[in-house]
Scaffold this motif. Structure first.
Motif, PDB file in Angstrom:
ATOM      1  N   GLY A 274       0.675  -1.259  -0.027  1.00 37.20           N
ATOM      2  CA  GLY A 274       0.175   0.045  -0.008  1.00 37.20           C
ATOM      3  C   GLY A 274       0.878   1.282   0.126  1.00 37.20           C
ATOM      4  O   GLY A 274       0.339   2.428   0.192  1.00 37.20           O
ATOM      5  N   ASN A 275       1.994   1.197   0.017  1.00 36.56           N
ATOM      6  CA  ASN A 275       2.953   2.148   0.174  1.00 36.56           C
ATOM      7  C   ASN A 275       3.315   2.735  -1.215  1.00 36.56           C
ATOM      8  O   ASN A 275       4.359   2.011  -2.090  1.00 36.56           O
ATOM      9  N   ASP A 276       2.875   4.048  -1.512  1.00 38.34           N
ATOM     10  CA  ASP A 276       3.745   4.712  -2.790  1.00 38.34           C
ATOM     11  C   ASP A 276       5.089   4.756  -3.003  1.00 38.34           C
ATOM     12  O   ASP A 276       5.461   4.823  -3.939  1.00 38.34           O
ATOM     13  N   ASP A 277       5.834   5.202  -1.739  1.00 40.14           N
ATOM     14  CA  ASP A 277       6.982   5.414  -1.832  1.00 40.14           C
ATOM     15  C   ASP A 277       7.870   3.919  -1.954  1.00 40.14           C
ATOM     16  O   ASP A 277       9.159   4.151  -2.336  1.00 40.14           O
ATOM     17  N   ARG A 278       7.107   2.965  -2.214  1.00 40.68           N
ATOM     18  CA  ARG A 278       8.183   1.690  -2.357  1.00 40.68           C
ATOM     19  C   ARG A 278       7.938   0.835  -3.654  1.00 40.68           C
ATOM     20  O   ARG A 278       8.824   0.198  -4.281  1.00 40.68           O
ATOM     21  N   HIS A 282       2.711  -0.077 -11.323  1.00 39.08           N
ATOM     22  CA  HIS A 282       2.388  -1.117 -12.342  1.00 39.08           C
ATOM     23  C   HIS A 282       2.861  -2.619 -11.556  1.00 39.08           C
ATOM     24  O   HIS A 282       2.850  -3.777 -12.153  1.00 39.08           O
ATOM     25  N   LEU A 283       3.843  -2.488 -10.352  1.00 41.93           N
ATOM     26  CA  LEU A 283       4.073  -3.675  -9.806  1.00 41.93           C
ATOM     27  C   LEU A 283       3.113  -4.088  -8.686  1.00 41.93           C
ATOM     28  O   LEU A 283       3.341  -5.238  -7.992  1.00 41.93           O
ATOM     29  N   ARG A 284       2.264  -3.227  -8.266  1.00 43.88           N
ATOM     30  CA  ARG A 284       1.137  -3.395  -7.055  1.00 43.88           C
ATOM     31  C   ARG A 284       0.543  -4.601  -7.443  1.00 43.88           C
ATOM     32  O   ARG A 284       0.476  -5.421  -6.435  1.00 43.88           O
ATOM     33  N   ARG A 285      -0.094  -5.093  -8.504  1.00 45.91           N
ATOM     34  CA  ARG A 285      -0.856  -6.146  -8.553  1.00 45.91           C
ATOM     35  C   ARG A 285      -0.085  -7.466  -8.341  1.00 45.91           C
ATOM     36  O   ARG A 285      -0.306  -8.597  -7.670  1.00 45.91           O
ATOM     37  N   ASP A 286       1.186  -7.250  -9.017  1.00 44.28           N
ATOM     38  CA  ASP A 286       1.942  -8.662  -9.002  1.00 44.28           C
ATOM     39  C   ASP A 286       2.285  -8.949  -7.580  1.00 44.28           C
ATOM     40  O   ASP A 286       2.405 -10.135  -6.930  1.00 44.28           O
ATOM     41  N   PHE A 287       2.726  -7.748  -6.777  1.00 39.37           N
ATOM     42  CA  PHE A 287       3.200  -7.868  -5.384  1.00 39.37           C
ATOM     43  C   PHE A 287       1.923  -8.419  -4.568  1.00 39.37           C
ATOM     44  O   PHE A 287       2.351  -9.490  -3.730  1.00 39.37           O
TER      45      PHE A 287
END
Length: 388
Positions: A274-278, A282-287
């Motif tokens: 949930g952290n925009d700084d990390r 485009h990687l959020r779904r895979d994470f």
């Protein structure tokens, strides 16, 4: 070359150094300047130059030449934070070791108090409190610091399980060096190296002491820090949790501490995703997908006490691999935040209702996934995909 002291000190402070030329002097001075003259033999400072590309290497050479008790090890190639800590540990001679990051620093009066408590309690692990310090000078307490309160005497983790929820870093623990060897603990390469190091320390310790005092100042927002760097390397966290659960399974095949570590893992992953700084968007779904995989891989056979409220709802979304629902929740929370910022004086009833509902549904967990230990937790028993 690193020359060992004639008499072993009580405490070795290991400082890995890389790309922190602007902060290194403050860190070193906060350590050496805090050692009383009549107790200098009790403390050694081991700095590890991890092939730093700036002027840190030269600064360390000059500093060691001027200050007795400072030892420097220069590495020929950059190995990363975890292996650099190992390099310092390999030459440390103190009975206890404390890993201090080179962009952070210690408040005045810390060293004498730490030495006194180590001698009095003779712990395997001593936990200390810290403050987060922002560039503007603002200081704030870590959400997990309250878990250190009212912890009397020397105890085991089973006596105060909530200590496992204190921020899982290496620098908030002073560790008996022989105890590290007994556990066979070393830092692994990669980001999030504290995960398979910090938790086993507390689980394996027979004697835990808590120094409920701010002994560490943790710099926030530094350029280059992993917590403020968008990168695919945040996926390293999955390998580090694999290592942690492999250690737990080998040492405690009866399942002890599995559900507690599982809950911490899920909360931590939710902080990262949930952290925009990390993470790049485009990687959020895979994470998130990887989080769901780890959820089902490590879900305890007898279930676990799922947190209540918002955190529990996020756990359910992970268990169902419901990224679209999670993303909608996240957007609602950000919309509510913008509405609150735009109407600080007297929000309309509809805006207030939207804001409250979204915040209740999607407020983020505290940093590093520290949930409220008093929250009601229903037991979750659903298992899929052959958890181990």
């Amino acid at each position: 070359m690193v020359i060992a002291p004639t008499h072993a000190p009580l405490l070795s402070i290991v400082v890995p150094v890389y790309g922190v030329e602007a902060y290194l002097q403050q860190c070193l001075d906060s350590i050496r300047g805090d050692v009383p003259a009549d107790r200098a033999a009790e403390v050694e400072l081991v700095a590890v130059d991890d092939a730093s590309p700036d002027g840190c290497g030269e600064l360390l050479r000059a500093y060691a030449a001027e200050h007795p008790g400072v030892r420097v090890r220069h590495l020929e190639t950059n190995v990363g934070l975890g292996p650099a800590r190992n390099a310092g540990l390999d030459v440390a001679t103190g009975r206890y070791v404390w890993f201090v990051d080179s962009d952070d620093w210690l408040p005045p009066g810390t060293i004498p108090v730490v030495l006194d408590r180590l001698r009095a309690d003779r712990p395997d692990v001593m936990m200390i409190d810290h403050l987060r310090v922002h560039d503007c000078g603002r200081q704030e307490e870590d959400p997990s610091s309250r878990l250190l309160r009212d912890t009397p005497g020397v105890l085991r983790l089973a006596d105060r399980p909530r200590l496992l929820r204190v921020q899982h870093t290496a620098w908030n623990k002073v560790v008996r060096r022989a105890f590290l060897a007994e556990l066979g603990l070393r830092f692994h390469p990669g980001w999030y190296e504290d995960i398979p190091f910090s938790h086993p320390l507390l689980i394996g310790a027979e004697r835990i002491s808590v120094l409920d005092r701010v002994c560490y100042l943790y710099r926030q927002g530094r350029q280059g820090a992993i917590t403020s760097t968008r990168s695919g390397r945040h996926f390293d966290a999955f390998d580090q949790y694999d290592r942690l659960f492999a250690w737990r399974h080998e040492r405690y095949p009866d399942g002890r501490w599995h559900s507690e570590l599982f809950d911490l893992m899920v909360n931590h992953f939710l902080v990262v995703v949930g952290n925009d700084d990390r993470l790049h968007p485009h990687l959020r779904r895979d994470f998130f997908r990887r989080v769901a995989e780890h959820y089902h891989r490590y879900l305890p056979e007898r279930g676990y006490p799922r947190p209540g409220g918002v955190a529990g709802f996020k756990h359910r979304l992970v268990s169902r691999d419901s990224y679209l629902a999670y993303a909608a929740l996240r957007r609602a929370h950000r919309m509510a935040t913008r509405l609150r910022a735009a109407t600080p004086a007297a929000p309309s009833a509809s805006a207030a209702s939207t804001s409250t509902a979204a915040a209740s549904a999607a407020s983020p967990a505290p940093p590093d996934g520290t949930p409220d230990p008093t929250s009601p937790r229903p037991l979750v028993r659903t298992r899929q995909n052959g958890s181990r």
